[in-house]
Design a protein around this motif. Structure first.
Motif, PDB file in Angstrom:
ATOM      1  N   TRP A  46      33.617   1.753   8.723  1.00  0.00           N
ATOM      2  CA  TRP A  46      33.173   3.140   8.482  1.00  0.00           C
ATOM      3  C   TRP A  46      33.126   3.339   6.969  1.00  0.00           C
ATOM      4  N   TYR A  50      33.767  12.488   2.337  1.00  0.00           N
ATOM      5  CA  TYR A  50      34.211  13.831   2.711  1.00  0.00           C
ATOM      6  C   TYR A  50      34.100  14.678   1.455  1.00  0.00           C
ATOM      7  N   ALA A  67      33.032  10.668  13.301  1.00  0.00           N
ATOM      8  CA  ALA A  67      34.339  10.866  12.646  1.00  0.00           C
ATOM      9  C   ALA A  67      34.739  12.337  12.704  1.00  0.00           C
ATOM     10  N   CYS A  68      35.994  12.619  12.337  1.00  0.00           N
ATOM     11  CA  CYS A  68      36.451  14.014  12.382  1.00  0.00           C
ATOM     12  C   CYS A  68      35.718  14.842  11.319  1.00  0.00           C
ATOM     13  N   ILE A  71      39.315  17.781   7.295  1.00  0.00           N
ATOM     14  CA  ILE A  71      40.643  17.246   6.983  1.00  0.00           C
ATOM     15  C   ILE A  71      41.281  18.170   5.946  1.00  0.00           C
ATOM     16  N   GLY A  76      46.453  13.134   6.214  1.00  0.00           N
ATOM     17  CA  GLY A  76      45.820  11.824   6.352  1.00  0.00           C
ATOM     18  C   GLY A  76      45.664  11.116   5.014  1.00  0.00           C
ATOM     19  N   VAL A  77      44.964  10.008   5.038  1.00  0.00           N
ATOM     20  CA  VAL A  77      44.780   9.238   3.802  1.00  0.00           C
ATOM     21  C   VAL A  77      43.812   9.987   2.877  1.00  0.00           C
ATOM     22  N   CYS A  78      42.739  10.540   3.459  1.00  0.00           N
ATOM     23  CA  CYS A  78      41.746  11.249   2.639  1.00  0.00           C
ATOM     24  C   CYS A  78      42.359  12.471   1.952  1.00  0.00           C
ATOM     25  N   HIS A  99      48.515   9.545   9.153  1.00  0.00           N
ATOM     26  CA  HIS A  99      47.157   8.993   9.193  1.00  0.00           C
ATOM     27  C   HIS A  99      46.352   9.649  10.324  1.00  0.00           C
ATOM     28  N   ILE A 100      45.097   9.989  10.017  1.00  0.00           N
ATOM     29  CA  ILE A 100      44.232  10.619  11.020  1.00  0.00           C
ATOM     30  C   ILE A 100      43.377   9.514  11.641  1.00  0.00           C
ATOM     31  N   CYS A 102      40.499   8.563  13.372  1.00  0.00           N
ATOM     32  CA  CYS A 102      39.181   8.915  13.895  1.00  0.00           C
ATOM     33  C   CYS A 102      38.754   7.855  14.889  1.00  0.00           C
ATOM     34  N   GLU A 109      42.406   0.918   5.224  1.00  0.00           N
ATOM     35  CA  GLU A 109      41.390   1.720   4.556  1.00  0.00           C
ATOM     36  C   GLU A 109      41.651   1.908   3.082  1.00  0.00           C
ATOM     37  N   ASP A 126      35.591   7.233   1.504  1.00  0.00           N
ATOM     38  CA  ASP A 126      36.547   6.675   2.469  1.00  0.00           C
ATOM     39  C   ASP A 126      35.901   5.459   3.128  1.00  0.00           C
ATOM     40  N   ASP A 128      36.802   2.297   5.900  1.00  0.00           N
ATOM     41  CA  ASP A 128      37.751   1.771   6.882  1.00  0.00           C
ATOM     42  C   ASP A 128      37.310   0.380   7.329  1.00  0.00           C
TER      43      ASP A 128
HETATM   44  N1  SME Z   1      41.453   7.826   8.482  1.00  0.00           N
HETATM   45  C1  SME Z   1      41.144   8.945   7.659  1.00  0.00           C
HETATM   46  C2  SME Z   1      40.332   9.958   8.409  1.00  0.00           C
HETATM   47  C3  SME Z   1      38.877   9.773   8.231  1.00  0.00           C
HETATM   48  S1  SME Z   1      38.239   8.562   9.201  1.00  0.00           S
HETATM   49  O1  SME Z   1      38.943   7.347   9.170  1.00  0.00           O
HETATM   50  C4  SME Z   1      36.625   8.373   8.972  1.00  0.00           C
HETATM   51  C5  SME Z   1      42.390   9.610   7.090  1.00  0.00           C
HETATM   52  O2  SME Z   1      43.510   9.416   7.557  1.00  0.00           O
HETATM   53  O3  SME Z   1      42.211  10.333   6.131  1.00  0.00           O
END
Ligand code: SME
Length: 155
Positions: A46, A50, A67-68, A71, A76-78, A99-100, A102, A109, A126, A128
């Motif tokens: 991916w 964002y 994807a979500c 955020i 999450g990581v973003c 971590h989110i 998706c 990532e 972002d 992945d």
């Molecule tokens: N994993 C990301 C969310 C976005 S998706 O992976 C596209 C996160 O934890 O910020």
């Protein structure tokens, strides 16, 4: 012979420069940047952006699975990369608190802040991978250069 990662990034940067020279519409340039990176580094699962809107990140142009949409800052990581104002390389997403997910296929990532000319963070890049520990200092170095180039179209 397969090109190594460094040579692929070195070949992609001039292509990105010429994309930016020809167009300054943010969504259009981010869409082609996501395509350039995703096609060039064919192990990316991916690849996308964002964008900051208020206190959250909203899904921007990307390549890969659905994807979500949103955020929150610090989530999450973003959201953490945005809050901390720095690139985050996460070798194992399951060990990253909050971590989110998706996609359950995502294993590692990298998230790089996207800054405008006033040093304000306007979004994140972002990427992945389905492989663990897919990203290293080479990715960090070149993806930060990618985001610096994109900063030119963020006014
Ligand atoms: N994993 C990301 C969310 C976005 S998706 O992976 C596209 C996160 O934890 O910020």
């Amino acid at each position: 012979m397969a090109m190594n990662k460094e040579s692929i990034y070195q070949a992609l940067l001039p292509q990105l420069r010429s994309l930016i020279e020809g167009e300054d519409h943010l969504v259009a340039v981010l869409a082609n940047t996501a395509a350039l990176l995703h096609e060039g580094l064919d192990h990316f699962f991916w690849t996308g952006f964002y964008l900051v809107e208020g206190d959250e990140l909203v899904l921007g142009p990307f390549q890969g699975p659905v994807a979500c949409f949103r955020i929150k800052r610090g989530r999450g990581v973003c959201g953490s990369s945005w809050q901390q104002g720095q690139t985050l390389v996460v070798p194992d997403v399951e060990l990253f608190p909050g971590h989110i997910a998706c996609s359950s296929r995502s294993r590692s990532e990298i998230v790089v802040p996207l800054r405008d000319g006033h040093d304000r963070i306007r979004g994140v890049l972002d990427i992945d991978s389905t492989s663990p520990a897919a990203f290293d200092d080479t990715d960090r170095k070149y993806l930060e250069q990618v985001c610096r180039l994109l900063g030119q179209i963020l006014r």
